[in-house]
Structure formats: C-alpha cells, structure tokens
Design an enzyme around this catalytic site. Structure first.
Site, short mmCIF file in Angstrom:
data_model
loop_
_atom_site.label_atom_id
_atom_site.label_comp_id
_atom_site.label_asym_id
_atom_site.label_seq_id
_atom_site.Cartn_x
_atom_site.Cartn_y
_atom_site.Cartn_z
N ARG A 148 -2.13 3.79 0.03
CA ARG A 148 -3.37 4.03 0.77
C ARG A 148 -4.27 4.89 -0.12
O ARG A 148 -3.78 5.64 -0.97
CB ARG A 148 -3.10 4.77 2.08
CG ARG A 148 -2.16 4.05 3.04
CD ARG A 148 -1.92 4.92 4.27
NE ARG A 148 -1.09 4.25 5.26
CZ ARG A 148 0.23 4.42 5.39
NH1 ARG A 148 0.88 5.26 4.58
NH2 ARG A 148 0.91 3.76 6.31
N LYS A 172 1.07 8.81 6.11
CA LYS A 172 0.62 9.18 7.46
C LYS A 172 1.68 10.02 8.16
O LYS A 172 2.87 9.77 8.03
CB LYS A 172 0.35 7.91 8.27
CG LYS A 172 -0.96 7.22 7.92
CD LYS A 172 -1.22 6.06 8.87
CE LYS A 172 -2.57 5.43 8.59
NZ LYS A 172 -2.82 4.29 9.50
N HIS A 244 -8.28 -0.55 0.07
CA HIS A 244 -7.18 -1.10 0.87
C HIS A 244 -6.87 -2.55 0.49
O HIS A 244 -5.77 -3.04 0.74
CB HIS A 244 -7.54 -1.00 2.36
CG HIS A 244 -6.38 -0.61 3.22
ND1 HIS A 244 -5.75 0.62 3.13
CD2 HIS A 244 -5.69 -1.31 4.17
CE1 HIS A 244 -4.77 0.67 4.01
NE2 HIS A 244 -4.69 -0.48 4.64
N ARG A 247 -3.96 -2.70 -1.68
CA ARG A 247 -2.72 -2.49 -0.92
C ARG A 247 -2.31 -3.80 -0.22
O ARG A 247 -1.14 -4.18 -0.23
CB ARG A 247 -2.94 -1.36 0.09
CG ARG A 247 -1.77 -1.07 1.02
CD ARG A 247 -2.11 0.20 1.80
NE ARG A 247 -1.35 0.38 3.02
CZ ARG A 247 -0.15 0.96 3.10
NH1 ARG A 247 0.43 1.41 1.99
NH2 ARG A 247 0.46 1.11 4.25
N HIS A 270 5.15 1.75 6.52
CA HIS A 270 4.87 1.35 7.89
C HIS A 270 5.98 1.83 8.80
O HIS A 270 7.16 1.65 8.51
CB HIS A 270 4.78 -0.18 8.01
CG HIS A 270 3.50 -0.74 7.46
ND1 HIS A 270 3.34 -2.07 7.13
CD2 HIS A 270 2.30 -0.15 7.18
CE1 HIS A 270 2.12 -2.27 6.67
NE2 HIS A 270 1.47 -1.12 6.70
N TYR A 279 1.73 -9.68 6.93
CA TYR A 279 1.78 -10.32 5.61
C TYR A 279 2.57 -11.62 5.63
O TYR A 279 2.43 -12.45 4.73
CB TYR A 279 2.34 -9.33 4.58
CG TYR A 279 1.44 -8.14 4.45
CD1 TYR A 279 0.21 -8.25 3.83
CD2 TYR A 279 1.78 -6.91 5.02
CE1 TYR A 279 -0.66 -7.17 3.74
CE2 TYR A 279 0.91 -5.84 4.95
CZ TYR A 279 -0.30 -5.97 4.31
OH TYR A 279 -1.15 -4.91 4.24
#
Length: 299
Positions: A148, A172, A244, A247, A270, A279
């Site tokens: 990110r 995150k 992004h 990514r 994630h 994806y």
C-alpha cells in the site's frame, strides 16, 4: 448512556482489538452519525431501546442523502460492531442489528497493468535527475512487494533484510508482516541507498525512513501519486493509474501465475480471504480473454 457506551466501545477497540487510533475514530464516527440521526428524529433513546426499524430508517436516510452502497455497508459494519460489544459486555440483552442487512454492492474490478506496461513506466524514469534512482527503487518495491502507498512511505531502513530477501511492513491496524522482495527491487534499493539517499539532505528524526523528498523528509501519499501519474503519461498508458494499481497488478500477476490464494492474502496483508478473492475474478477474465484470443471455438 450513549456517552458511556461509546467510551467503553472505544476502549474495547483500542485495548482488546488493538486497532489503530484512525480505525477507532472511524468506528466512533459511525456511531456519532447514528446518534445525530436519532436526534434529528427527536429520539433521545438509549442504545438498548433502539430497534431494528430505527436502524433501517437510519440506513434509508443516509442512502437518500447520497451515501454510496459501499459506504453504507461500512457504516452498518461499524454499528454491528458497537452492538456486538454491548451484547458481549451484557449491557444489552437483545442485539437489534442481527437482521440488519447491508446494501448489495457491485464489486468493481480495478485497472491492472500488464508486466510490459509496468516496465514501460519504470523505463520512463529519467535517471539523470536527482530523484531518478529513488523513483526507480520506489516503483520496483511497490510492484515487487505489493505494498500500500502508506506502507511504502512509512518503510524504514531497519526493516530491510536484504541479505535474506525480506522486508518488514506495518500495515492496517498496525499489523506487521514479512514480505519477500525481488532481486530487481533489492538491486535498485541498493543503488538508491549508496547514491542519492546517502548524499542528499536528511532531516533530523527521519534518518531511518527509506524514501525521502528533496528536503530530507518522508514522501507524502500525494507525491507518490503524482510521480506515478506522470510516469504513466510519459509511457502512454491511458488507464486510471494510482499507486494502488501496482498493488493490484502484483496480486493479479501472482494469481494468473498460479500462486496460492492464501499466500497472496498473507503478502497483501488482507485480514479476510474474501478481500483477496477479487483477484480470482480478474484471473477468470484473463482466462476468458485468453480463450477468446487463442481457442479456435472462440474465434
């Protein structure tokens, strides 16, 4: 009652769920939106007296004022989290959010760059400029590791374990992960470190940050965005490009190459595998286009 419940919820998010201050504040904003709506409706009710109908009215209200379905879904998630906390602490006996449904959201597939397009962007970097090697190292790291933009600009020198081929990233919720880094990215990081970064200005307190601007401070999100947009323009790429995008491309190319979805989830950081599964949709489109291009029955 609302104030004490919200304070308790904030402590729970911070201490028990170990969320970052920004994440905690996002949850609290969701609850404040609900209380503001209730005040507009003339309801001074305590959390335990709120009904499913009250909550459904709130969701209809935010939809009518133009809140996107994805934002509505996040708002509902925050409210559900609040009532789950109240239930777990025995502050209420019945959870009114049990039957509260999030709006159906259509998952938008992001733009993805091909490997050749990424190479064209990297090739568009002017290495004669002072920031050239920094920008080349930056794009190589973004694509090689699927970072990110916040993880890229926060990357520290002490988190680079190039002798073993890994970097440490804080993502995150302040969650830490180790990610393999490719040879090209390591090569250009070393060139940047031995050249421009070593001879450039470094402001006190920022010595450990990898990517610095000309004033010796960490790059901003906006600066990274502008650099990538400019390189895309020079390379003649007309897709909607952002940091992004690299990514997304990293993850898509892994899935197209047959990578295990759990491994991709781990590298991307994630929390849920369902986030990574977008994806597989991109991969299916890739397979479909391949069939249409090469299979005689599809021509």
């Amino acid at each position: 009652m609302w104030d004490s419940s919200i304070k308790g919820f904030a402590a729970y998010l911070q201490l028990e769920r170990s969320l970052s201050p920004n994440s905690v504040e996002a949850y609290l904003r969701d609850i404040r939106k609900l209380t503001s709506y209730l005040e507009l409706q003339g309801k001074k009710a305590a959390p335990e007296t709120i009904t499913l109908q009250d909550l459904q009215g709130f969701i209809r209200f935010v939809a009518e004022i133009g809140l996107e379905p994805t934002s509505q879904a996040r708002l509902i998630s925050g409210i559900k989290g609040f009532y789950k906390y109240l239930t777990s602490e025995n502050l209420i006996t019945a959870d009114p959010t049990t039957l509260l449904e999030a709006p159906k959201t259509r998952r938008k597939l992001p733009d993805v760059l091909s490997f050749d397009e990424i190479e064209a962007m990297i090739g568009a970097i002017d290495l004669s400029k002072p920031e050239g090697h920094r920008n080349k190292a930056m794009l190589e790291v973004l694509y090689s590791c699927g970072l990110r933009v916040s993880e890229l600009i926060g990357l520290r020198k002490s988190w680079l374990f190039l002798d073993t081929g890994f970097i440490r990233v804080i993502g995150k919720g302040d969650k830490e992960r180790l990610i393999p880094i490719g040879r090209e990215a390591m090569h250009y990081l070393n060139i940047y470190e031995q050249g421009q970064r070593r001879t450039g200005i470094i402001q006190p307190g920022y010595e450990d940050f990898v990517f610095l601007n000309r004033r010796g401070k960490p790059l901003s999100r906006v600066m990274v965005f502008l650099i990538i947009k400019e390189l895309a323009n020079i390379a003649g790429i007309t897709k909607n490009i952002s940091p992004h995008t690299l990514r997304h491309s990293f993850a898509t190319h892994l899935v197209e190459g047959g990578a295990d979805l759990r491994a991709v989830q781990e590298m991307l950081g994630h929390e849920s595998i369902t986030t990574t599964e977008i994806y597989t949709h991109l991969d299916k489109q890739f397979l479909k286009s391949t069939l249409e291009k090469f299979h005689p029955a599809f021509k």
